[in-house]
Design an enzyme around this catalytic site. Structure first.
Site, PDB file in Angstrom:
ATOM      1  N   TYR A  17      10.922  -3.992  11.113  1.00 40.91           N
ATOM      2  CA  TYR A  17       9.633  -3.817  11.782  1.00 40.91           C
ATOM      3  C   TYR A  17       9.148  -2.377  11.648  1.00 40.91           C
ATOM      4  CZ  TYR A  17       5.940  -5.249  15.026  1.00 40.91           C
ATOM      5  OH  TYR A  17       4.724  -5.588  15.591  1.00 40.91           O
ATOM      6  N   ASP A  43      15.483  -0.004   1.171  1.00 41.55           N
ATOM      7  CA  ASP A  43      16.196  -0.520  -0.002  1.00 41.55           C
ATOM      8  C   ASP A  43      17.708  -0.365   0.121  1.00 41.55           C
ATOM      9  OD1 ASP A  43      13.897  -1.290  -1.401  1.00 41.55           O
ATOM     10  OD2 ASP A  43      13.631   0.700  -2.260  1.00 41.55           O
ATOM     11  N   HIS A  70       9.588  -5.177  -2.759  1.00 42.37           N
ATOM     12  CA  HIS A  70       9.937  -4.264  -3.847  1.00 42.37           C
ATOM     13  C   HIS A  70      11.111  -4.889  -4.572  1.00 42.37           C
ATOM     14  CE1 HIS A  70      10.665  -0.745  -6.184  1.00 42.37           C
ATOM     15  NE2 HIS A  70      11.606  -0.212  -5.421  1.00 42.37           N
ATOM     16  N   GLY A 123       2.344   0.342   4.805  1.00 40.60           N
ATOM     17  CA  GLY A 123       2.137  -0.740   5.752  1.00 40.60           C
ATOM     18  C   GLY A 123       1.018  -0.500   6.743  1.00 40.60           C
ATOM     19  N   GLU A 150      -7.867  20.250  -0.144  1.00 39.44           N
ATOM     20  CA  GLU A 150      -8.889  19.661  -1.021  1.00 39.44           C
ATOM     21  C   GLU A 150      -8.358  18.531  -1.892  1.00 39.44           C
ATOM     22  OE1 GLU A 150     -11.898  21.920  -3.025  1.00 39.44           O
ATOM     23  OE2 GLU A 150     -11.476  23.694  -1.810  1.00 39.44           O
ATOM     24  N   SER A 207     -18.289  20.568  -9.932  1.00 39.84           N
ATOM     25  CA  SER A 207     -19.128  21.456 -10.731  1.00 39.84           C
ATOM     26  C   SER A 207     -18.679  21.441 -12.190  1.00 39.84           C
ATOM     27  CB  SER A 207     -19.044  22.884 -10.196  1.00 39.84           C
ATOM     28  OG  SER A 207     -17.763  23.445 -10.483  1.00 39.84           O
TER      29      SER A 207
END
Length: 329
Positions: free
Chosen positions: A26, A84, A109, A135, A232, A253
């Protein structure tokens, strides 16, 4: 290889009606799968060990919580969403003894199936439903009446309907709203690990830290370096997400665009590409998987050291201070 995208119309959620769906774990993915399926009208049971920290949260969220063994034995379809490195132990101890002929065993996975840590019996379907996002995004987009794209794959089709079950699950968590692509366990595992290590979690993070360190060591304020190299990044990635690299180049730019063209390949050049090939080879031949599993067997000493180094890097200290000052966060 031709790729087709599957949507709501291609999936039949009714296949999961009158079935018990067990979500083992969970955490980030587990809470999203369980809650989305529950909201889609499915019978969901969450499997967690006695005393697990997430039991209270799952119960508070209105879900039925049982021990992992009880949930797995009761369920018709079981998805293992534990980390995993823990899945083999959980499977061997709590899931395998209760598996019944015709059950569907699912993963988000391919790691444990592809690297043969888990070897299910021939009498069950083995599928994958892999949202291409964390998730919390899977849950948030579902609540917004959209969804997160998913990959599905079939490793073993005992029933003859394994793909349909995987698609139904993807629909139940909102994946078919955004689009689902069919693949296989090998491709998903190798590309996912490579993407994480070479680009998303490894390459980008190291590039950000390297740029930050270069500016700070050259005498520029750490706060300015943080804005230029860390803050950024999201703004640029959002543009790439919306319309690819061309969208990003259109929006920045021409000075930035030209600088990117002539400088990017100097930073990520031939040596970087050679390193990427070595990383991919280590994923393909199992070297990374063996090293990661061994790291966990001895208590994660290297992993914990690397985590501490990342958490205490100057960019994290400066970033935490700045983010407290951001009125928009």
């Amino acid at each position: 290889m031709d790729i087709s995208i599957l949507y709501d119309k291609d999936a039949n959620l009714n296949l999961l009606e009158n079935k018990t769906l067990a979500v083992i774990g969970y955490g980030s993915q587990g809470h999203a799968h369980a809650l989305n399926l529950h909201d889609s009208g499915m019978k969901v049971v969450v499997g967690l060990p006695e005393g697990a920290e997430h039991r209270a949260a799952a119960t508070k969220d209105g879900l039925t919580v049982k021990t992992t063994a009880e949930a797995a034995k009761e369920a018709d379809m079981i998805i293992i969403l534990a980390p995993d490195q823990l899945q083999k132990e959980i499977y061997d101890r709590d899931i395998a003894p209760g598996l019944q002929e015709g059950n569907v065993l699912a993963f988000a996975h391919g790691f444990n199936i592809f690297y043969e840590q888990i070897q299910p019996p021939s009498t069950v379907d083995v599928v994958m439903i892999a949202p291409k996002g964390p998730g919390h995004l899977v849950r948030r987009t579902f609540k917004e009446d959209s969804g997160t794209p998913c990959l599905i794959a079939v490793h073993q089709d005992y029933s003859g309907h394994a793909k349909e079950y995987a698609l139904a699950w993807a629909k139940g968590i909102g994946g078919t709203r955004a689009g689902v692509i069919e693949t296989d366990f090998k491709i998903e595992t190798e590309t996912d690990l490579f993407g994480e290590q070479a680009v998303l979690c490894g390459g980008v993070a190291e590039l950000i830290r390297a740029g930050f360190d270069t500016l700070v060591k050259a005498g520029y304020p750490a706060e300015i370096a943080y804005f230029e190299c860390m803050h950024e990044m999201k703004l640029i990635v959002d543009l790439i997400y919306e319309g690819g690299l061309n969208r990003m180049n259109y929006s920045i730019s021409e000075t930035a665009e030209y600088g990117g063209y002539i400088t990017g390949s100097r930073i990520v050049g031939k040596e970087s590409k050679k390193a990427m090939k070595r990383v991919l080879k280590e994923i393909q031949d199992g070297t990374f998987a063996r090293n990661w599993l061994l790291e966990n067997k001895v208590g994660q000493p290297n992993f914990k050291g690397l985590r501490r180094a990342s958490e205490t890097h100057l960019i994290e200290i400066v970033g935490a201070k700045l983010r407290k000052m951001f009125s928009w966060l």
